[in-house]
Design a protein around this motif. Structure first.
Motif, PDB file in Angstrom:
ATOM      1  N   ASP A   4       0.844  -1.194   0.000  1.00 38.26           N
ATOM      2  CA  ASP A   4       0.000   0.000   0.000  1.00 38.26           C
ATOM      3  C   ASP A   4       0.878   1.243   0.000  1.00 38.26           C
ATOM      4  N   TRP A   5       1.994   1.147   0.737  1.00 38.07           N
ATOM      5  CA  TRP A   5       2.873   2.316   0.901  1.00 38.07           C
ATOM      6  C   TRP A   5       4.328   1.968   0.649  1.00 38.07           C
ATOM      7  N   LEU A   6       5.004   2.901  -0.036  1.00 39.87           N
ATOM      8  CA  LEU A   6       6.462   2.843  -0.126  1.00 39.87           C
ATOM      9  C   LEU A   6       6.981   3.988   0.744  1.00 39.87           C
ATOM     10  N   ILE A   7       7.852   3.664   1.676  1.00 36.00           N
ATOM     11  CA  ILE A   7       8.423   4.732   2.501  1.00 36.00           C
ATOM     12  C   ILE A   7       9.910   4.824   2.236  1.00 36.00           C
ATOM     13  N   ILE A   8      10.336   6.005   1.833  1.00 38.46           N
ATOM     14  CA  ILE A   8      11.746   6.231   1.492  1.00 38.46           C
ATOM     15  C   ILE A   8      12.472   6.728   2.730  1.00 38.46           C
ATOM     16  N   GLY A   9      13.467   5.959   3.187  1.00 41.68           N
ATOM     17  CA  GLY A   9      14.204   6.310   4.399  1.00 41.68           C
ATOM     18  C   GLY A   9      13.721   5.460   5.559  1.00 41.68           C
ATOM     19  N   ALA A  10      14.562   5.369   6.618  1.00 42.08           N
ATOM     20  CA  ALA A  10      14.207   4.527   7.772  1.00 42.08           C
ATOM     21  C   ALA A  10      14.533   5.218   9.088  1.00 42.08           C
ATOM     22  N   GLY A  11      14.454   6.548   9.093  1.00 41.91           N
ATOM     23  CA  GLY A  11      14.711   7.308  10.312  1.00 41.91           C
ATOM     24  C   GLY A  11      13.429   7.509  11.116  1.00 41.91           C
ATOM     25  N   TYR A  12      13.438   8.520  11.972  1.00 43.67           N
ATOM     26  CA  TYR A  12      12.277   8.782  12.833  1.00 43.67           C
ATOM     27  C   TYR A  12      10.973   8.865  12.045  1.00 43.67           C
ATOM     28  N   SER A  13      10.929   9.746  11.055  1.00 42.70           N
ATOM     29  CA  SER A  13       9.663   9.999  10.354  1.00 42.70           C
ATOM     30  C   SER A  13       9.182   8.725   9.689  1.00 42.70           C
ATOM     31  N   VAL A  29       3.466  -1.962   4.198  1.00 45.08           N
ATOM     32  CA  VAL A  29       4.459  -0.905   4.010  1.00 45.08           C
ATOM     33  C   VAL A  29       5.791  -1.518   3.587  1.00 45.08           C
ATOM     34  N   LEU A  30       6.413  -0.896   2.586  1.00 48.66           N
ATOM     35  CA  LEU A  30       7.800  -1.250   2.257  1.00 48.66           C
ATOM     36  C   LEU A  30       8.683  -0.030   2.567  1.00 48.66           C
ATOM     37  N   ILE A  31       9.634  -0.245   3.487  1.00 53.59           N
ATOM     38  CA  ILE A  31      10.611   0.804   3.804  1.00 53.59           C
ATOM     39  C   ILE A  31      11.855   0.539   2.957  1.00 53.59           C
ATOM     40  N   VAL A  32      12.300   1.564   2.233  1.00 54.41           N
ATOM     41  CA  VAL A  32      13.523   1.403   1.429  1.00 54.41           C
ATOM     42  C   VAL A  32      14.576   2.378   1.938  1.00 54.41           C
ATOM     43  N   GLU A  33      15.711   1.823   2.337  1.00 52.19           N
ATOM     44  CA  GLU A  33      16.750   2.632   2.995  1.00 52.19           C
ATOM     45  C   GLU A  33      18.093   2.384   2.314  1.00 52.19           C
ATOM     46  N   LYS A  34      18.776   3.473   1.971  1.00 57.44           N
ATOM     47  CA  LYS A  34      20.041   3.240   1.246  1.00 57.44           C
ATOM     48  C   LYS A  34      21.191   2.835   2.166  1.00 57.44           C
ATOM     49  N   ARG A  35      21.103   3.190   3.438  1.00 61.21           N
ATOM     50  CA  ARG A  35      22.149   2.754   4.367  1.00 61.21           C
ATOM     51  C   ARG A  35      21.965   1.279   4.735  1.00 61.21           C
ATOM     52  N   SER A  36      22.907   0.775   5.522  1.00 60.60           N
ATOM     53  CA  SER A  36      22.843  -0.653   5.875  1.00 60.60           C
ATOM     54  C   SER A  36      22.085  -0.865   7.185  1.00 60.60           C
ATOM     55  N   SER A 229       5.342  -2.487  -6.704  1.00 59.45           N
ATOM     56  CA  SER A 229       3.987  -1.998  -6.866  1.00 59.45           C
ATOM     57  C   SER A 229       3.482  -1.452  -5.530  1.00 59.45           C
ATOM     58  N   PHE A 230       3.038  -0.197  -5.557  1.00 61.61           N
ATOM     59  CA  PHE A 230       2.530   0.447  -4.333  1.00 61.61           C
ATOM     60  C   PHE A 230       1.521   1.520  -4.728  1.00 61.61           C
ATOM     61  N   ASP A 231       0.682   1.902  -3.749  1.00 59.54           N
ATOM     62  CA  ASP A 231      -0.340   2.910  -4.047  1.00 59.54           C
ATOM     63  C   ASP A 231       0.143   4.330  -3.781  1.00 59.54           C
ATOM     64  N   ARG A 232       0.720   4.517  -2.579  1.00 59.32           N
ATOM     65  CA  ARG A 232       1.163   5.873  -2.211  1.00 59.32           C
ATOM     66  C   ARG A 232       2.564   5.786  -1.618  1.00 59.32           C
ATOM     67  N   ALA A 233       3.228   6.945  -1.534  1.00 64.86           N
ATOM     68  CA  ALA A 233       4.602   6.925  -1.015  1.00 64.86           C
ATOM     69  C   ALA A 233       4.815   8.057  -0.019  1.00 64.86           C
ATOM     70  N   VAL A 234       5.787   7.865   0.856  1.00 66.05           N
ATOM     71  CA  VAL A 234       6.261   8.940   1.731  1.00 66.05           C
ATOM     72  C   VAL A 234       7.754   9.073   1.471  1.00 66.05           C
ATOM     73  N   CYS A 235       8.193  10.293   1.198  1.00 67.91           N
ATOM     74  CA  CYS A 235       9.615  10.521   0.999  1.00 67.91           C
ATOM     75  C   CYS A 235      10.182  11.230   2.224  1.00 67.91           C
ATOM     76  N   THR A 236      11.098  10.558   2.926  1.00 63.24           N
ATOM     77  CA  THR A 236      11.772  11.226   4.044  1.00 63.24           C
ATOM     78  C   THR A 236      13.230  11.514   3.674  1.00 63.24           C
ATOM     79  N   SER A 341      -0.250  11.751  -3.574  1.00 62.17           N
ATOM     80  CA  SER A 341       0.237  10.399  -3.909  1.00 62.17           C
ATOM     81  C   SER A 341       1.629  10.188  -3.312  1.00 62.17           C
ATOM     82  N   VAL A 342       2.377  11.288  -3.142  1.00 60.37           N
ATOM     83  CA  VAL A 342       3.646  11.224  -2.416  1.00 60.37           C
ATOM     84  C   VAL A 342       3.612  12.302  -1.330  1.00 60.37           C
TER      85      VAL A 342
END
Ligand code: UDP
Length: 378
Positions: A4-13, A29-36, A229-236, A341-342
């Motif tokens: 349903d959601w793609l979340i960019i970043g894995a910090g507080y927000s 929710v799928l969280i995508v984080e560039k760090r390890s 595939s996702f419906d909406r996204a959050v960019c942090t 949508s984002v």
């Protein structure tokens, strides 16, 4: 898999929003984080000496907000901690924020008494006066005091930290460390001040441990966004990067955090010592004050502020000043065109100098107003 959601970043927000969406709306929710790792800049880990350290510099939790306190308390126990800071001024270590005790530490007693009386008369006990406001005072001794504090505490620290003079930044930046007409030597006065008992990373792990939340580390979202595939996204992440820098780059400041573990039980008198005038560093933090760990050795962090160079280091601080807000407003217009949508949140997504609790407040607000569209009961 469909999310349903793609979340960019894995910090507080990101973690707050993922937790809310999964537990309150039962959406994927799928969280995508560039760090390890998760946790953003609040990430902490145990180093080879068994010391819990803050990889991206000292994070000291404090808030006035009961809802934020209650929200985070679902995921961690706390260790009460009152942060103290000393600043090296004219070779002496004196309390910061500059307060009545600092006056007596720096000036002969009779003159300190005179300055104290003037501060009490002009502002009142318990007041917090930003340095740029004190600088406006005409009275001779207050003007002297303002110049003294400006020159010895703010000018060179701010030049190191931001490569700017205090007056070139939004006044709120130096107002974070006001002249405090009080004898309270604590760095913060918020009613809730504590450190997560088992660290920030453990708190974030509990927050997002949910079957509907998946985390993808070591991944740049731009590389996978067309394949999931996702419906909406959050960019942090940085808002300018999201829009491929179409309105130019937003500037950030970075810091080189250098860790050293010393073969001695203790290094300094308090959690942080600031060096406004000496060396290239701004401050040294001794981790064990923050974590309460007992060890025959101690780990310290020296902070060397530096320019942010994309690809070379990390963007830690948005730079609060008028021309950057003008550029930000162009990006915010782009964000609006996406019709929800984002969504954007966080220090980098909103380009705002949030403290940790402010990031939580903002994320809870985004959830309440733009996602659940109903008031939140915590
Ligand atoms: N500041 C300063 N001298 C100090 C401490 C702070 O000039 O000894 C100014 C500086 O501009 C700094 C700002 O106040 O960036 C905010 O300080 P704070 O300790 O809140 O910064 P943070 O912990 O967020 O880096």
């Amino acid at each position: 898999m469909k999310f349903d959601w793609l979340i960019i970043g894995a910090g507080y927000s990101a973690c707050v929003l993922a937790e809310r969406i999964a537990t309150q709306m039962e959406q994927r929710v799928l969280i995508v984080e560039k760090r390890s790792h998760i946790g953003g800049n609040a990430y902490d880990y145990y180093n080879e000496h068994g010391h819990l350290v803050h990889k991206y510099g000292p994070h000291i939790f404090h808030t006035k907000s009961k809802p934020v306190w209650r929200y985070l308390s679902q995921f961690t126990d706390w260790r009460p901690y009152y942060h103290h800071v000393l600043a090296v001024v004219e070779g002496k270590k004196v309390p910061l924020p500059f307060n009545l005790n600092t006056l007596y530490a720096l000036f002969p007693p009779r003159y300190a008494e005179k300055l104290e009386a003037l501060l009490l008369e002009n502002f009142g006990f318990g007041k917090k006066v930003p340095i740029l406001q004190l600088k406006e005072r005409q009275q001779t001794d207050l003007a002297f005091l303002a110049d003294y504090i400006y020159d010895n505490v703010f000018l060179r620290y701010t030049q190191k930290q931001w490569d700017l003079k205090p007056e070139e930044l939004d006044s709120g930046v130096t107002a974070r460390v006001p002249i405090y007409i009080s004898r309270d030597n604590r760095y913060f006065q918020d009613p809730y001040q504590a450190m997560p008992k088992h660290g920030y990373t453990a708190m974030f792990q509990r927050m997002i441990a949910h079957p509907l939340i998946k985390v993808l580390l070591n991944t740049n979202y731009k590389e996978i966004i067309d394949t999931v595939s996702f419906d909406r996204a959050v960019c942090t992440g940085p808002i300018d990067e999201f829009f491929d820098f179409s309105h130019g780059e937003m500037p950030y400041r970075s810091i080189d955090f250098r860790f050293e573990t010393l073969n001695q039980e203790s290094f300094q008198e308090v959690g942080t010592v600031n060096y406004p005038n000496d060396y290239d560093i701004t401050r040294i933090t001794e981790q064990k004050y923050l974590t309460g760990q007992v060890s025959p050795k101690t780990t310290i962090i020296r902070e060397f502020p530096q320019a942010y160079i994309p690809g070379r280091n990390d963007p830690y601080y948005p730079i609060p000043k008028a021309e950057n807000r003008d550029r930000l407003s162009l990006y915010l217009k782009e964000a609006k065109k996406l019709n929800g949508s984002v969504l954007f949140a966080g220090r980098l997504g909103d380009y705002k100098y949030y403290n940790m609790d402010q990031a939580v407040t903002r994320a809870l607000g985004v959830f309440e107003k733009e996602i659940a569209r109903q008031p939140l009961l915590i």
